[in-house]
Write a protein that holds these residues in place. Structure first.
Motif, PDB file in Angstrom:
ATOM      1  N   ASN A 109      21.452  73.018  -6.214  1.00 20.24           N
ATOM      2  CA  ASN A 109      20.349  74.133  -5.087  1.00 20.24           C
ATOM      3  C   ASN A 109      19.325  74.554  -5.797  1.00 20.24           C
ATOM      4  O   ASN A 109      17.886  74.337  -4.701  1.00 20.24           O
ATOM      5  N   ALA A 112      17.037  71.333  -5.044  1.00 21.46           N
ATOM      6  CA  ALA A 112      16.791  71.213  -3.330  1.00 21.46           C
ATOM      7  C   ALA A 112      16.006  72.820  -2.711  1.00 21.46           C
ATOM      8  O   ALA A 112      14.808  72.101  -2.145  1.00 21.46           O
ATOM      9  N   LYS A 115      12.424  70.838  -3.792  1.00 21.63           N
ATOM     10  CA  LYS A 115      12.023  70.146  -2.310  1.00 21.63           C
ATOM     11  C   LYS A 115      11.075  71.496  -1.448  1.00 21.63           C
ATOM     12  O   LYS A 115       9.927  70.369  -1.024  1.00 21.63           O
ATOM     13  N   LEU A 116      10.729  72.560  -1.698  1.00 23.47           N
ATOM     14  CA  LEU A 116       9.894  73.011  -0.696  1.00 23.47           C
ATOM     15  C   LEU A 116       8.822  72.999  -0.539  1.00 23.47           C
ATOM     16  O   LEU A 116       7.883  72.916  -0.236  1.00 23.47           O
ATOM     17  N   ARG A 124      10.582  68.817   3.645  1.00 26.00           N
ATOM     18  CA  ARG A 124       9.980  70.592   3.161  1.00 26.00           C
ATOM     19  C   ARG A 124      11.393  71.074   3.588  1.00 26.00           C
ATOM     20  O   ARG A 124      12.309  72.452   3.793  1.00 26.00           O
ATOM     21  N   SER A 127      14.877  70.535   2.865  1.00 20.49           N
ATOM     22  CA  SER A 127      15.013  71.860   2.490  1.00 20.49           C
ATOM     23  C   SER A 127      15.590  73.235   2.430  1.00 20.49           C
ATOM     24  O   SER A 127      16.393  73.879   1.806  1.00 20.49           O
ATOM     25  N   THR A 130      18.865  73.757   3.758  1.00 21.76           N
ATOM     26  CA  THR A 130      19.686  73.909   3.336  1.00 21.76           C
ATOM     27  C   THR A 130      20.199  74.763   2.486  1.00 21.76           C
ATOM     28  O   THR A 130      21.528  75.336   2.107  1.00 21.76           O
TER      29      THR A 130
END
Length: 524
Positions: A109, A112, A115-116, A124, A127, A130
């Protein structure tokens, strides 16, 4: 693995001031109880730099070892100190960092969430998707930062929904009510899951009322997508049934042969496609994405040749005796299945979609139309038009119709009826091969491929009217759409039973099917 870390870190553009991991932070991330490590992880991601991201990835990849209070980061052939980056020697007694399932989930998490800030819009967006599936309030600060920095309007909107989902778990009632108002305007299917999960645990009556109203609003927004999705699924299933039944409409509807090996002819077409794919992978890898263009005619020819051989060697002696054709073709179907098992093995084989058939079109938030299904629908229409033209407008079609309606008179007019029988049966078999080629793009190919469709194909032909192509189209599409709508209410098994019962009732009332055969042949 080091290359993977560096590439991952290079994709990130982290907002905020420069940040470096201290020795205490490294120790907190790698040692101690899971709850303590998770708390340290949530603090680290808020102001994470590339070094922090790479170290979190290393923890996820089991590349970190410890010995007492010392932490070692194994990078291929060398080992470094995570805090200073200096090369160090790895003691033999150093132990791997143990990540339980909870810790692994938190690491995933965190990665993830980081990755924003990736440069790629797709990364993005993925992400956000997810994180929205499992909202975690500890990521709120990171989401707020990403929301402020986001420039893509679509992703910013999705981040707003994610922010609302995170605030929904807040201890503050006002924050939860504001989050409910935000989520109520969403048409994202994941929003419904989030609202339902919160409704089960919510204790405040005012928030419960707001959650129920928001769920009703979201359901209304998703209703059209669900209905259109069911219609598309029905058309997709109907197009497959149409492809399967078209060949049977010729061999059974026009020739009167109860061909229980029709499913195996489909199987041959699917395996022919698999063979073409294998040849392209081995000899023409650069043109692999176009193997299906070669697979279509090959699957038709393979099934047509087998069908022609079957007609010339067995069925030509059984015309006019439908029960015996049923038994003979059933035995042949078993032989064909065993032959395929001997050549290709009993296990399913995978046929890959070309790149241009992968992915889909996002029409609504909860409605995506896969390219492979759209291509199969178009393919079914093209095959239908081709068969209609061949039967209705060509000399071969005229001979087939003439032999079917009155064999003695056609023979007296100089038509070679035995040859026409072979051509007609080969045509029906070849169309079955095309159906197998199409089916290979939506599922695995195996010896039992045709068994799941043979009964449905016969139902389509009988319901539509024996020998009627128009009836076959109506029946295939009607059964496909009806089956998908009933599945949403009753489940797959009960839907099949309900469709079968409806067909039996319909045939009792109208034995000739949707379209009755016209002319003298109808009175025979």
């Amino acid at each position: 693995m080091l290359i993977r870390q560096l590439l991952f870190a290079a994709t990130l553009l982290i907002a905020g001031h420069a940040y470096a991991l201290s020795a205490d932070e490294v120790k907190a991330l790698a040692t101690g109880e899971a709850e303590t490590r998770i708390e340290a992880l949530n603090k680290a991601v808020v102001n994470a730099d590339e070094k922090t991201v790479a170290f979190i990835q290393a923890l996820s990849d089991d590349q970190v070892k410890t010995l007492g209070d010392k932490v070692f980061w194994v990078q291929g052939e060398k080992t470094v100190d995570p805090a200073t980056g200096a090369d160090v020697a790895l003691p033999e007694e150093a132990e791997d960092v143990i990540n339980n399932n909870q810790m692994r989930g938190e690491l995933d998490n965190a990665l993830a969430a980081l990755k924003l800030f990736a440069k790629d819009d797709k990364v993005r967006a993925e992400s956000v998707k997810t994180l929205l599936a499992e909202p975690d309030e500890s990521k709120l600060a990171l989401v707020e930062k990403a929301f402020a920095a986001e420039t893509n309007a679509t992703i910013k909107s999705q981040l707003g929904l994610l922010r609302g989902a995170l605030l929904l778990n807040s201890d503050d009632k006002t924050s939860r009510l504001d989050a409910v108002k935000t989520l109520a305007d969403s048409s994202n299917p994941a929003t419904k899951t989030v609202l339902l999960a919160r409704l089960k645990t919510e204790t405040d009556s005012d928030v419960k009322i707001a959650l129920a109203a928001a769920l009703a609003k979201v359901d209304a927004a998703l209703a059209w997508g669900d209905k259109l999705g069911a219609i598309f699924s029905g058309i997709s299933l109907g197009s497959i049934l149409l492809l399967v039944a078209l060949g049977l409409a010729i061999t059974y509807g026009l020739m009167g042969v109860i061909n229980m090996a029709h499913g195996e002819l489909m199987m041959i077409g699917a395996y022919a496609t698999y063979v073409v794919q294998t040849l392209f992978q081995k000899y023409l890898p650069g043109a692999f994405d176009w193997y299906l263009l070669a697979g279509v005619p090959v699957s038709f020819l393979a099934a047509a040749l087998v069908g022609a051989a079957l007609e010339r060697s067995v069925l030509r002696f059984l015309y006019g005796r439908p029960l015996e054709t049923l038994l003979a073709t059933w035995g042949i179907s078993l032989m064909l299945q065993q032959g395929v098992r001997s050549i290709f093995g009993a296990q399913n084989v995978g046929v890959e979609n070309p790149v241009w058939m992968s992915g889909g079109v996002q029409v609504l938030a909860n409605l995506s139309l896969p390219y492979n299904r759209l291509v199969i629908i178009a393919f079914a229409v093209a095959v239908l038009l081709g068969v209609g033209w061949l039967i209705g407008k060509t000399r071969l079609g005229l001979f087939v119709r003439g032999v079917t309606q009155n064999r003695p008179i056609a023979s007296c007019m100089g038509v070679n009826t035995a040859r026409i029988d072979t051509y007609a049966f080969a045509l029906g078999s070849g169309i079955a091969g095309l159906a197998g080629c199409a089916l290979s793009q939506v599922g695995n190919v195996g010896p039992d491929l045709g068994q799941g469709y043979i009964v449905d194909a016969f139902m389509v032909v009988v319901l539509g009217g024996v020998g009627q192509l128009a009836g076959t189209v109506y029946a295939a599409m009607g059964l496909g759409i009806l089956n998908k709508f009933l599945e949403g209410w009753t489940g797959a098994v009960l839907a099949k039973i309900a469709v079968l019962v409806l067909i039996i009732i319909f045939i009792q009332k109208r034995p000739q099917g949707i379209f009755a055969m016209k002319g003298r042949s109808a009175e025979a």
